[in-house]
Scaffold this motif. Sequence first.
Motif, PDB file in Angstrom:
ATOM      1  N   VAL A 113      40.671  64.028  19.852  1.00 21.33           N
ATOM      2  CA  VAL A 113      41.093  65.513  21.396  1.00 21.33           C
ATOM      3  C   VAL A 113      39.599  67.017  20.656  1.00 21.33           C
ATOM      4  N   ALA A 114      39.552  67.130  19.520  1.00 22.82           N
ATOM      5  CA  ALA A 114      38.460  67.941  19.263  1.00 22.82           C
ATOM      6  C   ALA A 114      36.927  67.462  19.529  1.00 22.82           C
ATOM      7  N   LEU A 115      36.792  66.555  20.190  1.00 20.72           N
ATOM      8  CA  LEU A 115      35.214  65.813  20.238  1.00 20.72           C
ATOM      9  C   LEU A 115      35.295  65.061  21.647  1.00 20.72           C
ATOM     10  N   GLU A 116      36.774  64.914  22.308  1.00 24.38           N
ATOM     11  CA  GLU A 116      36.685  64.391  23.985  1.00 24.38           C
ATOM     12  C   GLU A 116      36.354  65.539  24.528  1.00 24.38           C
ATOM     13  N   GLU A 117      36.631  67.001  24.261  1.00 25.68           N
ATOM     14  CA  GLU A 117      37.211  68.181  24.863  1.00 25.68           C
ATOM     15  C   GLU A 117      35.299  68.608  25.270  1.00 25.68           C
ATOM     16  N   GLN A 118      34.366  67.675  24.149  1.00 25.13           N
ATOM     17  CA  GLN A 118      33.147  68.095  23.651  1.00 25.13           C
ATOM     18  C   GLN A 118      31.684  67.619  25.063  1.00 25.13           C
ATOM     19  N   GLY A 119      33.212  66.504  25.023  1.00 28.17           N
ATOM     20  CA  GLY A 119      32.558  65.776  25.531  1.00 28.17           C
ATOM     21  C   GLY A 119      31.524  63.784  25.196  1.00 28.17           C
ATOM     22  N   TYR A 120      31.736  64.283  23.716  1.00 28.27           N
ATOM     23  CA  TYR A 120      31.646  62.698  22.596  1.00 28.27           C
ATOM     24  C   TYR A 120      32.386  61.612  23.433  1.00 28.27           C
ATOM     25  N   GLU A 121      32.484  60.883  22.871  1.00 33.72           N
ATOM     26  CA  GLU A 121      32.926  59.269  23.122  1.00 33.72           C
ATOM     27  C   GLU A 121      33.394  59.009  22.250  1.00 33.72           C
ATOM     28  N   VAL A 122      34.617  58.973  21.236  1.00 36.28           N
ATOM     29  CA  VAL A 122      34.632  58.552  19.740  1.00 36.28           C
ATOM     30  C   VAL A 122      36.310  57.185  19.359  1.00 36.28           C
ATOM     31  N   LEU A 123      35.380  56.955  18.531  1.00 36.63           N
ATOM     32  CA  LEU A 123      35.544  55.583  18.947  1.00 36.63           C
ATOM     33  C   LEU A 123      36.578  55.155  17.122  1.00 36.63           C
ATOM     34  N   GLU A 124      37.889  54.534  17.511  1.00 32.21           N
ATOM     35  CA  GLU A 124      38.691  55.212  15.984  1.00 32.21           C
ATOM     36  C   GLU A 124      39.151  53.494  14.664  1.00 32.21           C
ATOM     37  N   ALA A 125      38.768  53.900  13.689  1.00 28.65           N
ATOM     38  CA  ALA A 125      38.927  53.076  12.030  1.00 28.65           C
ATOM     39  C   ALA A 125      39.911  53.090  10.658  1.00 28.65           C
ATOM     40  N   LYS A 126      40.541  52.455  11.393  1.00 29.60           N
ATOM     41  CA  LYS A 126      41.716  53.035  10.018  1.00 29.60           C
ATOM     42  C   LYS A 126      41.347  52.955   8.465  1.00 29.60           C
ATOM     43  N   THR A 172      28.439  48.293  16.294  1.00 30.93           N
ATOM     44  CA  THR A 172      28.701  49.282  17.769  1.00 30.93           C
ATOM     45  C   THR A 172      27.217  49.629  17.070  1.00 30.93           C
ATOM     46  N   SER A 173      26.001  48.885  17.820  1.00 33.87           N
ATOM     47  CA  SER A 173      24.227  49.475  17.721  1.00 33.87           C
ATOM     48  C   SER A 173      24.230  51.131  18.338  1.00 33.87           C
ATOM     49  N   ASP A 174      24.878  51.241  19.421  1.00 36.05           N
ATOM     50  CA  ASP A 174      24.312  52.605  19.516  1.00 36.05           C
ATOM     51  C   ASP A 174      25.174  53.991  19.127  1.00 36.05           C
ATOM     52  N   LEU A 175      25.684  53.179  18.030  1.00 32.60           N
ATOM     53  CA  LEU A 175      26.725  54.816  17.431  1.00 32.60           C
ATOM     54  C   LEU A 175      25.986  55.750  16.782  1.00 32.60           C
ATOM     55  N   SER A 176      26.092  56.880  17.050  1.00 35.97           N
ATOM     56  CA  SER A 176      25.179  58.184  16.775  1.00 35.97           C
ATOM     57  C   SER A 176      25.289  58.638  14.712  1.00 35.97           C
ATOM     58  N   LEU A 177      27.102  58.188  14.913  1.00 36.97           N
ATOM     59  CA  LEU A 177      27.672  59.907  14.182  1.00 36.97           C
ATOM     60  C   LEU A 177      28.933  58.832  13.463  1.00 36.97           C
ATOM     61  N   VAL A 178      29.467  59.152  11.549  1.00 38.35           N
ATOM     62  CA  VAL A 178      30.055  58.494  11.284  1.00 38.35           C
ATOM     63  C   VAL A 178      31.184  59.407  10.519  1.00 38.35           C
ATOM     64  N   ILE A 179      32.452  59.875  11.145  1.00 35.02           N
ATOM     65  CA  ILE A 179      33.171  60.796   9.896  1.00 35.02           C
ATOM     66  C   ILE A 179      33.864  60.216  10.231  1.00 35.02           C
ATOM     67  N   LYS A 223      28.140  58.459  20.939  1.00 43.26           N
ATOM     68  CA  LYS A 223      29.394  58.153  20.341  1.00 43.26           C
ATOM     69  C   LYS A 223      29.291  58.205  18.779  1.00 43.26           C
ATOM     70  N   VAL A 224      30.715  58.376  18.756  1.00 42.41           N
ATOM     71  CA  VAL A 224      31.109  59.191  17.121  1.00 42.41           C
ATOM     72  C   VAL A 224      31.935  57.884  17.368  1.00 42.41           C
ATOM     73  N   ILE A 225      32.174  57.904  15.520  1.00 40.88           N
ATOM     74  CA  ILE A 225      33.322  56.822  14.959  1.00 40.88           C
ATOM     75  C   ILE A 225      34.204  57.843  14.037  1.00 40.88           C
ATOM     76  N   VAL A 226      35.599  57.624  13.956  1.00 43.86           N
ATOM     77  CA  VAL A 226      36.188  58.659  12.812  1.00 43.86           C
ATOM     78  C   VAL A 226      37.041  57.634  12.450  1.00 43.86           C
ATOM     79  N   VAL A 227      36.812  57.626  10.883  1.00 41.43           N
ATOM     80  CA  VAL A 227      37.555  56.186  10.184  1.00 41.43           C
ATOM     81  C   VAL A 227      37.821  57.303   9.288  1.00 41.43           C
ATOM     82  N   ASP A 228      39.344  57.125   9.029  1.00 43.52           N
ATOM     83  CA  ASP A 228      40.766  57.954   8.494  1.00 43.52           C
ATOM     84  C   ASP A 228      41.840  57.014   9.185  1.00 43.52           C
ATOM     85  N   ASP A 229      42.837  56.769   7.779  1.00 40.33           N
ATOM     86  CA  ASP A 229      43.731  56.471   7.990  1.00 40.33           C
ATOM     87  C   ASP A 229      45.174  56.789   8.072  1.00 40.33           C
TER      88      ASP A 229
END
Lengths: 177, 123
Positions: free
Chosen positions: B20-33, B45-52, B4-10
């Motif tokens: 799109v790039a990460l889901e193609e690779q099999g990651y589950e991606v959450l979003e924050a604005k 989200t306790s099981d988050l592995s990565l923040v972008i 599980k990954v989260i991308v934080v970008d306005d």
Amino acid sequence: MHEFFQKTDPILIECCIALLSSYDVTVVCDGPASRAEIPEEGIVAFTGFTGEAIRGNLVICAPLALICQAMPLGHDDMAEEEQRDWACELSNQLLGRLKLRLSMFGVHFEMTTPSAMAGRELRGRLADKETLVLKFSTESLAFYVELDAMVAPHFEMLATPMLEAVSVLEGELLMLI
Amino acid sequence: MSVKVIVVDDSSNVRRQVVVALEEQGYEVLEAKDGLDGLEKIRATSDLSLVICDVNMPNMNGIDMIEAIRQSPPRPLQIIMLTTIGQSAMVRRAAEAGAKAWIVKPFKKDHLIAAIQKLLGSP
């Protein structure tokens, strides 16, 4: 016109051409213009900046078609909100490029978050001693970049770039481990 | 179970490019604005592995957000900055706050995936 604009003009042109090129849009600079004028449906996106000795705005005034052309994963039925969002991001990335290069010349500022408006028959402000307006074009579309800035009397730019001010450039990855 | 990954970008467009790039690779991606939204979702989200995350965002910028994460109880969370900024001083500040990679937009998909795989391994 202040020395800042004379020195920044070629840097801004280079930044704009490189930014659009990274989104597969080839543009040339047609030189300075008296003001931005977009007769067709267009978007104005602006990002402000504030530093100890300088403050101002960078504005992109472009036809909607150009913003869509430069949008990765773009599609035909994009909502206006998405188009404005991408125009904001382009403005943010263009000012980011400029900020990186100016920081090598000792010019530092913080950027605001960008805003955008869409409309028809858009016009920018007239070029003057505090506003640089540059016209760019693709094969079929023209657009404008405005840079307005107020510069403090003690403002100065280094004569030669200090490369160590920047760690990483556009498109690059720097691992910090 | 997917990583599980989260991308934080306005920018919704930038978030979509990353998703799109990460889901193609099999990651589950959450979003924050923005940073505030990101901080809430990261804490929830306790099981988050990565923040972008971006730096220049409304409400809370990306550096303040990762500094706030650092002050929270320790957890195995990797951080990649994805931004227009490249100034050495800002990169140093992010590294001190726990960022492990820095990418300047416009980003190359291959660079982003390479950085993620270096930090997390393959999904």
